[in-house]
Motif scaffolding. Structure first.
Motif, PDB file in Angstrom:
ATOM      1  N   LEU A   9       0.833  -1.204   0.000  1.00  0.00           N
ATOM      2  CA  LEU A   9       0.000   0.000   0.000  1.00  0.00           C
ATOM      3  C   LEU A   9       0.869   1.255   0.000  1.00  0.00           C
ATOM      4  CD1 LEU A   9      -2.840  -0.954   2.522  1.00  0.00           C
ATOM      5  CD2 LEU A   9      -2.986  -0.828   0.030  1.00  0.00           C
ATOM      6  N   GLU A  10       1.934   1.225   0.779  1.00  0.00           N
ATOM      7  CA  GLU A  10       2.844   2.374   0.813  1.00  0.00           C
ATOM      8  C   GLU A  10       3.473   2.603  -0.557  1.00  0.00           C
ATOM      9  OE1 GLU A  10       5.587   1.464   3.916  1.00  0.00           O
ATOM     10  OE2 GLU A  10       4.220   2.068   5.529  1.00  0.00           O
ATOM     11  N   ARG A  11       3.805   1.505  -1.241  1.00  0.00           N
ATOM     12  CA  ARG A  11       4.388   1.618  -2.585  1.00  0.00           C
ATOM     13  C   ARG A  11       3.386   2.254  -3.551  1.00  0.00           C
ATOM     14  NH1 ARG A  11       8.292  -0.633  -5.962  1.00  0.00           N
ATOM     15  NH2 ARG A  11       7.594  -0.936  -8.091  1.00  0.00           N
ATOM     16  N   LEU A  12       2.140   1.807  -3.498  1.00  0.00           N
ATOM     17  CA  LEU A  12       1.111   2.377  -4.373  1.00  0.00           C
ATOM     18  C   LEU A  12       0.958   3.874  -4.127  1.00  0.00           C
ATOM     19  CD1 LEU A  12      -1.703  -0.364  -4.251  1.00  0.00           C
ATOM     20  CD2 LEU A  12      -0.031   0.041  -6.070  1.00  0.00           C
ATOM     21  N   TYR A  13       0.921   4.246  -2.855  1.00  0.00           N
ATOM     22  CA  TYR A  13       0.754   5.658  -2.528  1.00  0.00           C
ATOM     23  C   TYR A  13       1.982   6.475  -2.921  1.00  0.00           C
ATOM     24  CZ  TYR A  13       0.006   9.936   0.115  1.00  0.00           C
ATOM     25  OH  TYR A  13      -0.150  11.246   0.467  1.00  0.00           O
ATOM     26  N   LYS A  14       3.154   5.930  -2.658  1.00  0.00           N
ATOM     27  CA  LYS A  14       4.408   6.649  -2.903  1.00  0.00           C
ATOM     28  C   LYS A  14       4.584   7.009  -4.371  1.00  0.00           C
ATOM     29  CE  LYS A  14       9.432   5.982  -2.415  1.00  0.00           C
ATOM     30  NZ  LYS A  14      10.472   5.030  -1.929  1.00  0.00           N
ATOM     31  N   TYR A  15       4.266   6.077  -5.270  1.00  0.00           N
ATOM     32  CA  TYR A  15       4.567   6.286  -6.681  1.00  0.00           C
ATOM     33  C   TYR A  15       3.397   6.821  -7.500  1.00  0.00           C
ATOM     34  CZ  TYR A  15       8.951   3.895  -5.780  1.00  0.00           C
ATOM     35  OH  TYR A  15      10.186   3.564  -5.282  1.00  0.00           O
ATOM     36  N   THR A  16       2.160   6.579  -7.064  1.00  0.00           N
ATOM     37  CA  THR A  16       1.024   7.025  -7.873  1.00  0.00           C
ATOM     38  C   THR A  16       0.482   8.387  -7.447  1.00  0.00           C
ATOM     39  OG1 THR A  16      -0.709   5.990  -6.499  1.00  0.00           O
ATOM     40  CG2 THR A  16       0.349   4.615  -8.205  1.00  0.00           C
ATOM     41  N   VAL A  42      -6.547  14.216 -11.505  1.00  0.00           N
ATOM     42  CA  VAL A  42      -5.351  13.821 -12.261  1.00  0.00           C
ATOM     43  C   VAL A  42      -4.896  12.466 -11.741  1.00  0.00           C
ATOM     44  CG1 VAL A  42      -2.964  14.396 -12.821  1.00  0.00           C
ATOM     45  CG2 VAL A  42      -4.667  16.225 -12.594  1.00  0.00           C
ATOM     46  N   HIS A  43      -4.717  11.521 -12.636  1.00  0.00           N
ATOM     47  CA  HIS A  43      -4.292  10.181 -12.220  1.00  0.00           C
ATOM     48  C   HIS A  43      -3.467   9.538 -13.319  1.00  0.00           C
ATOM     49  CE1 HIS A  43      -7.240   8.330 -14.942  1.00  0.00           C
ATOM     50  NE2 HIS A  43      -8.112   9.230 -14.500  1.00  0.00           N
ATOM     51  N   TYR A  44      -2.664   8.565 -12.938  1.00  0.00           N
ATOM     52  CA  TYR A  44      -1.876   7.821 -13.910  1.00  0.00           C
ATOM     53  C   TYR A  44      -2.738   6.787 -14.626  1.00  0.00           C
ATOM     54  CZ  TYR A  44       2.490   9.790 -12.124  1.00  0.00           C
ATOM     55  OH  TYR A  44       3.502  10.643 -11.785  1.00  0.00           O
ATOM     56  N   ASN A  45      -2.242   6.324 -15.760  1.00  0.00           N
ATOM     57  CA  ASN A  45      -2.988   5.342 -16.545  1.00  0.00           C
ATOM     58  C   ASN A  45      -2.702   3.919 -16.065  1.00  0.00           C
ATOM     59  OD1 ASN A  45      -0.438   4.817 -17.511  1.00  0.00           O
ATOM     60  ND2 ASN A  45      -0.880   5.371 -19.638  1.00  0.00           N
ATOM     61  N   ASN A  46      -3.368   2.950 -16.687  1.00  0.00           N
ATOM     62  CA  ASN A  46      -3.234   1.552 -16.287  1.00  0.00           C
ATOM     63  C   ASN A  46      -1.793   1.049 -16.386  1.00  0.00           C
ATOM     64  OD1 ASN A  46      -6.034   1.915 -16.384  1.00  0.00           O
ATOM     65  ND2 ASN A  46      -6.395  -0.193 -17.055  1.00  0.00           N
ATOM     66  N   ALA A  47      -1.086   1.477 -17.420  1.00  0.00           N
ATOM     67  CA  ALA A  47       0.288   1.002 -17.619  1.00  0.00           C
ATOM     68  C   ALA A  47       1.179   1.410 -16.449  1.00  0.00           C
ATOM     69  CB  ALA A  47       0.842   1.551 -18.941  1.00  0.00           C
ATOM     70  N   PHE A  48       0.984   2.613 -15.943  1.00  0.00           N
ATOM     71  CA  PHE A  48       1.795   3.076 -14.816  1.00  0.00           C
ATOM     72  C   PHE A  48       1.439   2.297 -13.549  1.00  0.00           C
ATOM     73  CE2 PHE A  48       3.083   5.782 -11.337  1.00  0.00           C
ATOM     74  CZ  PHE A  48       4.311   6.258 -11.745  1.00  0.00           C
ATOM     75  N   TYR A  49       0.138   2.134 -13.281  1.00  0.00           N
ATOM     76  CA  TYR A  49      -0.286   1.360 -12.109  1.00  0.00           C
ATOM     77  C   TYR A  49       0.228  -0.077 -12.190  1.00  0.00           C
ATOM     78  CZ  TYR A  49      -3.244   4.572  -9.484  1.00  0.00           C
ATOM     79  OH  TYR A  49      -3.687   5.597  -8.686  1.00  0.00           O
ATOM     80  N   ALA A  50       0.235  -0.632 -13.392  1.00  0.00           N
ATOM     81  CA  ALA A  50       0.727  -2.000 -13.562  1.00  0.00           C
ATOM     82  C   ALA A  50       2.200  -2.084 -13.182  1.00  0.00           C
ATOM     83  CB  ALA A  50       0.531  -2.458 -15.010  1.00  0.00           C
ATOM     84  N   GLU A  86      -2.508  -7.695 -17.989  1.00  0.00           N
ATOM     85  CA  GLU A  86      -3.170  -8.370 -16.872  1.00  0.00           C
ATOM     86  C   GLU A  86      -3.986  -7.391 -16.050  1.00  0.00           C
ATOM     87  OE1 GLU A  86      -2.324 -11.595 -13.333  1.00  0.00           O
ATOM     88  OE2 GLU A  86      -0.627 -10.620 -14.320  1.00  0.00           O
ATOM     89  N   LEU A  87      -3.436  -6.211 -15.801  1.00  0.00           N
ATOM     90  CA  LEU A  87      -4.188  -5.236 -15.019  1.00  0.00           C
ATOM     91  C   LEU A  87      -5.437  -4.787 -15.765  1.00  0.00           C
ATOM     92  CD1 LEU A  87      -4.346  -3.688 -12.396  1.00  0.00           C
ATOM     93  CD2 LEU A  87      -2.987  -1.865 -13.446  1.00  0.00           C
TER      94      LEU A  87
END
Length: 230
Positions: A84-91, A140-148, A157-158
């Motif tokens: 969860l910290e990784r998701l928050y940190k980078y997105t 403002v949000h990143y796209n699927n490729a970035f979240y993947a 897969e995502l």
């Protein structure tokens, strides 16, 4: 990329995206604690079924198959809180996305009560739910490729996970302000039961949580990922 089901190795092989400079919100600690308890309970339930079946078949064979698309071959080594910290940190998604993502996962478990959130699927459910929540809440949000890339799965897969996730929810992605507040209170009570008093950040985009909200599932890029991302 995740044909082998090894999310951890994918995270270690990928080059790190550029992190945002921010303080880790309290909701990540609270949410990880609650989800870890849920996963531990469900893993034990599956293990108990394995013992009762005594090798005749796997305990997972007796569990509903609705969430099978999110299953990996093995549980990732990265903990839920670190993930969860990784998701928050980078997105750089808003803290409210994690509460709304939890709402979605809870709705899944109620719509498909025979399917369990376990260590084999929880990480993929988290990255998918947070990504969908970000599309709903954040301007403002990143796209699927970035979240993947951040989540350690392939873009293809995502994309599949997102569509399966939405259909399992019957596209029920609206979260009213009342429901949002009730889940925040529930998560806070869970922490109080365990002797820790923490409040969740309540900042939320007001026009993203009303009684009629539509979700666009187009994989558009509202914010460009750093150079070198794919």
């Amino acid at each position: 990329m995740l044909g082998s089901g090894d999310l951890t190795s994918n995270l270690s092989r990928q080059s790190e995206p550029s992190p945002s400079e921010s303080i880790t919100p309290r909701v990540l600690t609270i949410l990880s604690h609650v989800i870890e308890k849920l996963v531990a309970r469900n893993d034990k339930l599956v293990d108990d079924m394995d013992k009762k079946l005594d090798g005749v078949s796997s305990g997972l064979a007796r569990v509903g198959k609705s969430l099978n698309v999110f299953h990996g071959v093995r549980a990732p080594n990265i903990s839920i809180v670190k993930y969860l910290e990784r998701l928050y940190k980078y997105t750089s998604c808003s803290p409210s996305c994690f509460v709304v993502g939890y709402v979605y996962i809870d709705r899944l478990t109620h719509k498909h009560p025979d399917s369990l959130v376990i260590s084999l699927n929880v990480h993929r459910l988290l990255v998918t739910s947070v990504m969908v929540a970000s599309k709903m809440l954040d301007d403002v949000h990143y796209n699927n490729a970035f979240y993947a890339r951040v989540g350690g799965v392939s873009n293809a897969e995502l994309n599949r996970h997102e569509m399966e996730f939405l259909f399992l929810l019957d596209f029920g992605v609206m979260v009213s302000s009342r429901v949002f507040e009730s889940y925040c209170s529930h998560l806070e009570r869970e922490m109080m039961i365990n002797g820790a008093s923490q409040r969740i950040e309540r900042a939320i985009v007001s026009n993203a949580v009303d009684d009629v909200t539509e979700l666009s599932v187009e994989d558009t890029q509202s914010s460009s990922p750093p150079q070198g991302m794919v």
